[in-house]
Design a protein around this motif. Structure first.
Motif, PDB file in Angstrom:
ATOM      1  N   ASP A  21       0.855  -1.249   0.128  1.00 58.67           N
ATOM      2  CA  ASP A  21      -0.008  -0.035   0.036  1.00 58.67           C
ATOM      3  C   ASP A  21       0.699   1.205  -0.038  1.00 58.67           C
ATOM      4  N   LYS A  22       1.957   1.193  -0.712  1.00 58.00           N
ATOM      5  CA  LYS A  22       2.957   2.374  -0.581  1.00 58.00           C
ATOM      6  C   LYS A  22       2.386   3.375  -1.657  1.00 58.00           C
ATOM      7  N   ILE A  23       2.614   4.576  -1.503  1.00 62.87           N
ATOM      8  CA  ILE A  23       2.496   5.409  -2.599  1.00 62.87           C
ATOM      9  C   ILE A  23       3.998   5.842  -3.272  1.00 62.87           C
ATOM     10  N   ASN A  24       4.115   5.271  -4.812  1.00 61.98           N
ATOM     11  CA  ASN A  24       5.443   5.320  -5.355  1.00 61.98           C
ATOM     12  C   ASN A  24       5.093   6.430  -6.495  1.00 61.98           C
ATOM     13  N   GLY A  25       5.584   7.569  -5.904  1.00 63.29           N
ATOM     14  CA  GLY A  25       5.044   8.685  -6.860  1.00 63.29           C
ATOM     15  C   GLY A  25       6.147   9.553  -7.567  1.00 63.29           C
ATOM     16  N   VAL A  26       5.735  10.214  -8.638  1.00 62.54           N
ATOM     17  CA  VAL A  26       6.567  11.371  -9.071  1.00 62.54           C
ATOM     18  C   VAL A  26       5.974  12.883  -8.857  1.00 62.54           C
ATOM     19  N   ILE A 242       3.787   8.929   7.765  1.00 63.82           N
ATOM     20  CA  ILE A 242       4.557   9.774   7.342  1.00 63.82           C
ATOM     21  C   ILE A 242       4.501   9.677   5.772  1.00 63.82           C
ATOM     22  N   LEU A 243       4.125  10.842   5.145  1.00 65.78           N
ATOM     23  CA  LEU A 243       4.264  10.829   3.415  1.00 65.78           C
ATOM     24  C   LEU A 243       5.470  11.584   3.216  1.00 65.78           C
ATOM     25  N   PHE A 244       6.482  11.336   2.237  1.00 64.11           N
ATOM     26  CA  PHE A 244       7.578  11.987   1.891  1.00 64.11           C
ATOM     27  C   PHE A 244       6.850  12.866   0.790  1.00 64.11           C
ATOM     28  N   THR A 245       6.265  14.012   0.903  1.00 57.75           N
ATOM     29  CA  THR A 245       5.647  14.890  -0.117  1.00 57.75           C
ATOM     30  C   THR A 245       6.549  15.245  -1.178  1.00 57.75           C
ATOM     31  N   GLU A 246       7.922  15.442  -0.911  1.00 60.84           N
ATOM     32  CA  GLU A 246       8.840  15.332  -1.623  1.00 60.84           C
ATOM     33  C   GLU A 246      10.208  14.628  -1.334  1.00 60.84           C
ATOM     34  N   PHE A 247      11.100  14.005  -2.168  1.00 66.41           N
ATOM     35  CA  PHE A 247      12.449  13.298  -1.842  1.00 66.41           C
ATOM     36  C   PHE A 247      13.069  13.171  -3.005  1.00 66.41           C
ATOM     37  N   GLN A 279      18.793   4.694  -3.542  1.00 71.39           N
ATOM     38  CA  GLN A 279      18.620   3.433  -3.069  1.00 71.39           C
ATOM     39  C   GLN A 279      18.542   3.238  -1.705  1.00 71.39           C
ATOM     40  N   VAL A 280      19.455   4.305  -0.762  1.00 75.00           N
ATOM     41  CA  VAL A 280      19.278   4.096   0.690  1.00 75.00           C
ATOM     42  C   VAL A 280      17.718   4.544   1.112  1.00 75.00           C
ATOM     43  N   ILE A 281      17.353   5.661   0.529  1.00 75.21           N
ATOM     44  CA  ILE A 281      15.978   6.192   1.115  1.00 75.21           C
ATOM     45  C   ILE A 281      15.015   5.200   0.823  1.00 75.21           C
ATOM     46  N   PHE A 282      15.111   4.328  -0.097  1.00 73.06           N
ATOM     47  CA  PHE A 282      14.127   3.090  -0.321  1.00 73.06           C
ATOM     48  C   PHE A 282      14.346   2.319   0.775  1.00 73.06           C
ATOM     49  N   ASP A 283      15.908   1.898   0.718  1.00 72.67           N
ATOM     50  CA  ASP A 283      16.159   1.052   1.881  1.00 72.67           C
ATOM     51  C   ASP A 283      15.522   1.044   3.188  1.00 72.67           C
ATOM     52  N   GLU A 284      15.657   2.582   3.211  1.00 72.13           N
ATOM     53  CA  GLU A 284      15.412   2.734   4.871  1.00 72.13           C
ATOM     54  C   GLU A 284      14.002   3.015   5.296  1.00 72.13           C
ATOM     55  N   PHE A 285      13.090   3.276   4.354  1.00 73.79           N
ATOM     56  CA  PHE A 285      11.686   3.733   4.529  1.00 73.79           C
ATOM     57  C   PHE A 285      10.868   2.880   3.920  1.00 73.79           C
ATOM     58  N   TRP A 286      10.871   2.179   2.678  1.00 75.34           N
ATOM     59  CA  TRP A 286       9.662   1.498   2.141  1.00 75.34           C
ATOM     60  C   TRP A 286       9.306   0.200   2.888  1.00 75.34           C
ATOM     61  N   ASP A 287       9.796  -0.336   3.653  1.00 76.09           N
ATOM     62  CA  ASP A 287       9.184  -1.433   4.311  1.00 76.09           C
ATOM     63  C   ASP A 287       8.737  -1.116   5.659  1.00 76.09           C
ATOM     64  N   GLU A 288       8.781   0.256   6.136  1.00 73.93           N
ATOM     65  CA  GLU A 288       8.267   0.517   7.334  1.00 73.93           C
ATOM     66  C   GLU A 288       6.825   0.529   7.363  1.00 73.93           C
ATOM     67  N   PHE A 291       5.213   4.170   7.425  1.00 73.61           N
ATOM     68  CA  PHE A 291       5.466   5.196   6.183  1.00 73.61           C
ATOM     69  C   PHE A 291       4.830   4.810   5.147  1.00 73.61           C
ATOM     70  N   ALA A 292       4.142   5.848   4.686  1.00 72.42           N
ATOM     71  CA  ALA A 292       3.061   5.775   3.378  1.00 72.42           C
ATOM     72  C   ALA A 292       3.790   5.841   2.128  1.00 72.42           C
ATOM     73  N   GLY A 293       4.923   6.333   1.786  1.00 73.46           N
ATOM     74  CA  GLY A 293       5.635   6.420   0.437  1.00 73.46           C
ATOM     75  C   GLY A 293       5.944   7.659   0.061  1.00 73.46           C
ATOM     76  N   GLY A 294       6.289   8.163  -1.086  1.00 71.72           N
ATOM     77  CA  GLY A 294       6.567   9.542  -1.281  1.00 71.72           C
ATOM     78  C   GLY A 294       6.508   9.971  -2.798  1.00 71.72           C
ATOM     79  N   PHE A 295       6.903  10.943  -3.106  1.00 76.68           N
ATOM     80  CA  PHE A 295       7.012  11.463  -4.501  1.00 76.68           C
ATOM     81  C   PHE A 295       8.404  12.130  -4.879  1.00 76.68           C
ATOM     82  N   VAL A 296       9.103  11.568  -5.930  1.00 76.43           N
ATOM     83  CA  VAL A 296      10.231  11.799  -6.336  1.00 76.43           C
ATOM     84  C   VAL A 296      10.193  13.157  -7.111  1.00 76.43           C
TER      85      VAL A 296
END
Length: 337
Positions: A21-26, A242-247, A279-288, A291-296
């Motif tokens: 259920d992650k937001i995988n955004g741009v 938590i949602l990374f509205t930008e990352f 890669q590190v930001i994915f490794d650290e957050f996307w399995d938590e 954490f809801a996901g984010g927008f590149v």
């Protein structure tokens, strides 16, 4: 067949697989023209399931109380008409949308420092900003956007006029029935007072991680730990994801030192630093779970002309970081959030 799929899903969950259920955004940057299928295809190729559509309002300076928006002088993609067309085409391709109206101050002055000189000016600006936000809240509802963002990096505005924001959120709730967030700067979100009224704790995740010219994965990972601990604690305290509205990171030397820099500094292109930090930001957050996901940040509609190996800016397009994003986003193609 449904029974098989059900049990397969249970197996994935029990094995600790990535949340479904992650937001995988741009962050889909507005352009001068309409969006076509050719502009959406690269978004689909990286398996993004969300896009942030970003109409803009403009200010003359940080003390000017009038906000200009939705005019014929703006680029098409920055207006309500353009945003609607972008949303429609994205939705036709199964990409959900966060509508995220933003302010641009002339010469790129930081919106977080914006302070009106008098109470009268504050009142004038509040009326203008409310009109701006409610205009796009109505558009978000009409186009069935999944998420609406009520502001981006407006720290001083929030500190000086907290009651305005409480009233604004209530008015937006009357118009828009989807989920709400606010995009707080990385050093602001801890004091944002109205998270309990929203659905996501929105963070523009430009946290400083290290001062290395080409940081290793290990250095970047270590740099994230104090920030990650704080983010997790706030999520647990508020019982909000938590949602990374930008990352994102620039493809340049020292990319982890001040990731928020947007000026045209002349640091050398460093594609590996950008790819590793992504890669590190994915490794650290996307399995938590919290954490809801984010927008590149950020994705231009003309993919063939964007980024490239000589570019030291934020976009991952046509760089190794794009492959990192594609590989990760391919794991989860649809969101239930």
């Amino acid at each position: 067949m449904r029974l098989v799929c059900f049990f397969f899903g249970l197996i994935l969950i029990s094995c600790g697989g990535q949340s479904q259920d992650k937001i995988n955004g741009v962050s889909f940057v507005g352009s001068r023209e309409e969006v076509t299928q050719a502009h959406i295809d690269p978004v689909l190729k990286i398996h993004a399931n969300y896009a942030a559509v970003m109409p803009f309002g403009f200010m003359r300076n940080p003390e000017h109380p009038e906000l200009t928006f939705n005019t014929d002088h703006q680029w098409y993609g920055e207006t309500a008409r353009g945003a609607r067309q972008y949303i429609d085409v994205l939705h036709k391709n199964g990409v959900q949308v966060m509508l995220k109206p933003q302010i641009w101050i002339w010469r790129g002055a930081f919106t977080g420092d914006m302070i009106m000189p008098t109470d009268d000016d504050w009142s004038t600006f509040e009326k203008s900003y409310e009109d701006f936000i409610l205009t796009y809240a109505k558009l978000a509802e009409e186009t069935q956007c999944s998420v609406y963002c009520i502001g981006t990096e407006l720290d001083e505005f929030i500190k000086h006029r907290p009651e305005f924001w409480n009233d604004l959120i209530g008015k937006v709730r009357q118009v828009f029935k989807g989920k709400l967030t606010y995009a707080a700067n990385w050093d602001e979100y801890g004091r944002t007072p109205f998270w309990d009224q929203l659905d996501y704790v929105g963070v523009n995740a430009y946290f400083p991680l290290c001062e290395k010219q080409t940081p290793t994965v290990e250095t970047l990972t270590a740099g994230w730990q104090p920030w990650k601990t704080k983010l997790k604690q706030i999520s647990e305290d508020l019982k909000k994801p938590i949602l990374f509205t930008e990352f994102g990171y620039r493809s340049m030397d020292y990319t982890g030192k001040k990731p928020w820099l947007v000026d045209r500094i002349q640091e050398n292109v460093n594609l590996k630093a950008q790819a590793d930090a992504t890669q590190v930001i994915f490794d650290e957050f996307w399995d938590e779970d919290w954490f809801a996901g984010g927008f590149v940040w950020k994705w231009f509609i003309h993919h063939d002309k964007a980024g490239g190996y000589a570019d030291n800016r934020f976009t991952p397009q046509n760089k190794p970081a794009e492959s990192v994003i594609r590989e990760h986003y391919a794991q989860v193609k649809k969101s239930k959030l």
